[in-house]
Design a protein around this motif. Sequence first.
Motif, PDB file in Angstrom:
ATOM      1  N   TYR A  83      -0.596   6.958   6.176  1.00 48.89           N
ATOM      2  CA  TYR A  83      -1.687   6.136   6.094  1.00 48.89           C
ATOM      3  C   TYR A  83      -2.310   7.456   6.029  1.00 48.89           C
ATOM      4  O   TYR A  83      -3.609   7.701   5.911  1.00 48.89           O
ATOM      5  N   ARG A 114      -5.807  10.592   0.243  1.00 47.66           N
ATOM      6  CA  ARG A 114      -5.858  11.105  -1.051  1.00 47.66           C
ATOM      7  C   ARG A 114      -7.011  10.276  -1.824  1.00 47.66           C
ATOM      8  O   ARG A 114      -8.031  10.569  -2.118  1.00 47.66           O
ATOM      9  N   ALA A 115      -7.453   9.379  -0.307  1.00 48.74           N
ATOM     10  CA  ALA A 115      -8.628   8.338  -0.723  1.00 48.74           C
ATOM     11  C   ALA A 115     -10.151   9.007  -0.631  1.00 48.74           C
ATOM     12  O   ALA A 115     -11.103   9.136  -1.686  1.00 48.74           O
ATOM     13  N   GLY A 116     -10.025   9.515  -0.030  1.00 53.38           N
ATOM     14  CA  GLY A 116     -10.854  10.348   0.945  1.00 53.38           C
ATOM     15  C   GLY A 116     -11.659  11.759  -0.702  1.00 53.38           C
ATOM     16  O   GLY A 116     -12.796  13.029  -0.443  1.00 53.38           O
ATOM     17  N   ARG A 117     -10.892  12.210  -1.527  1.00 53.33           N
ATOM     18  CA  ARG A 117     -10.653  13.447  -2.596  1.00 53.33           C
ATOM     19  C   ARG A 117     -12.010  12.933  -3.281  1.00 53.33           C
ATOM     20  O   ARG A 117     -11.867  11.923  -3.715  1.00 53.33           O
ATOM     21  N   GLN A 134      -2.250   8.250   2.510  1.00 51.59           N
ATOM     22  CA  GLN A 134      -3.100   7.929   2.091  1.00 51.59           C
ATOM     23  C   GLN A 134      -4.705   7.924   2.206  1.00 51.59           C
ATOM     24  O   GLN A 134      -5.788   7.872   1.517  1.00 51.59           O
ATOM     25  N   ARG A 135      -5.312   7.933   3.398  1.00 52.02           N
ATOM     26  CA  ARG A 135      -6.749   8.272   3.503  1.00 52.02           C
ATOM     27  C   ARG A 135      -6.882   9.832   3.221  1.00 52.02           C
ATOM     28  O   ARG A 135      -7.726   9.590   2.302  1.00 52.02           O
ATOM     29  N   GLY A 176       0.815  -1.164   0.223  1.00 51.17           N
ATOM     30  CA  GLY A 176       0.123   0.296  -0.416  1.00 51.17           C
ATOM     31  C   GLY A 176       1.452   1.808   0.257  1.00 51.17           C
ATOM     32  O   GLY A 176       1.755   0.625   0.135  1.00 51.17           O
ATOM     33  N   TRP A 196       0.646   3.416   1.907  1.00 52.42           N
ATOM     34  CA  TRP A 196       1.329   3.954   2.931  1.00 52.42           C
ATOM     35  C   TRP A 196       3.400   3.406   3.329  1.00 52.42           C
ATOM     36  O   TRP A 196       4.023   3.833   3.967  1.00 52.42           O
TER      37      TRP A 196
END
Length: 461
Positions: free
Chosen positions: A452, A458-461, A455-456, A96, A98
């Motif tokens: 991490y 970026r995933a939430g965009r 990563q979170r 992943g 992170w």
Amino acid sequence: MHSSTTEQTPPQQRADASLSHGLKQRHLSMIALGGVIGAGLFVGSGAGIAAAGPSIVIAYTLSGVLVMLVMRMLGEMSAAYPSSGSFSAHAERAIGPWAGFAAGWSFWVLLCTAVGLEGIGAAKIVQGWLPGTPQWMWVALFMVVFCGANLAAVKNFGEFEFWFAALKVGAISLFLILGGLAIAGVLPGTDSPGASNLTDFLPHGSEGLLVGLLASVFAYGGLETVTIAAAESEDPVRGVASAVRTAMWRIALFYIGSMAVVVTLVPWSSAEVVAKGPYVATLDHLGIPGAGQLMNVVVLVALLSAMNANIYGSSRIAYSLVERGQGPKALARLSGGVPRAAVLTSCFFGFVCVLLSYWRPDDVFPWLLNMIGAVILVVWIFIAVSQLLLRRRIERETPERLVVRMWGFPWLTWVALAGMAAIFVLMAREPDTRVQLYSTGGMTLALAAAGYAWQRARAGR
């Protein structure tokens, strides 16, 4: 099938097409050898011999086997997915983002700090030849020279490293030949010691062997540079495969062979082994004139070579991380196929480490050294876990990418992981290395948490 695979691969995890491809196969082969033949072998191995005695040969053999397994794993992944991010890009792909973030930036800190340490070591040698000249001046000169070489085309780095590595390899080869002749009793002016220096094989018992084992593990650091450099070679896949295959047995010969020569010819308890370094002590013992100064030249070359390689490696790791969105975008700017902003930033951080050694030698500088103490082991763990996860995926999706294969998969990968875990346990037992273990662990956890969070977000965009 190969072309469709490339289309499905995220651009940040393909071979770095925007970097230049100026490294030739001869450069890669020498980078693979020169990367692990550093001052740690020429000088630092003396402390390991003093602790382990003749059993240092066993210590270097055990850690050498572990290093060869790690190099094979890294070779497998780097031949399948050439990238200047090397293990960081592989960790991102397998575990992943992170993991790629934590592995990459911790290694960047290690390399930049090492640039400073090598500059200080090289300056001390030159200062010994030219007393009265300030150390910082020599460090600054070395920084300017190698920063300039790395700012220019990548082939400049390759040429520097080719000749540096050739000199180191030549010096060790000559040492092994002279040592072998002396052991056989055919070197003029010397008598064969036979096995007289090997009788007290474990002078300090298992504890001494463990200290020698830890010293030998960290002496092997540097093998990762060739897989970083492979992304900028003419043929990345063939280049890394060939370099990994040829480097492994040569590294074992140089390390294990030279330790065997030293402890056979010189009593392990000789104070000169630590004071002068095992190579100088052995050549002096054989009565070879000018050997000490000659080895000082070789050690200087080893330090400058490592400095050059670490500026290169740190800049490419930083460039790859930023290319994958894991750092300030300014570092991703390329000029003439070279990430010059990343080179300058890495050199600047290295010089800050040098200044800290003068300004804060009792608190900040030791803290920095402890923080990087076990980074190489953390990186090796990321490599092993990534290989375990990626191998199955490659076999299933793109088996044609398996140009280099890890031996005895998955069992030998698990053996390597068990070996790394054992080294962590040994480090926790020794007061000196325990501080390094905890400091490195703290930095790795902080970077993993930051990775991490990124990563979170970026995933939430």
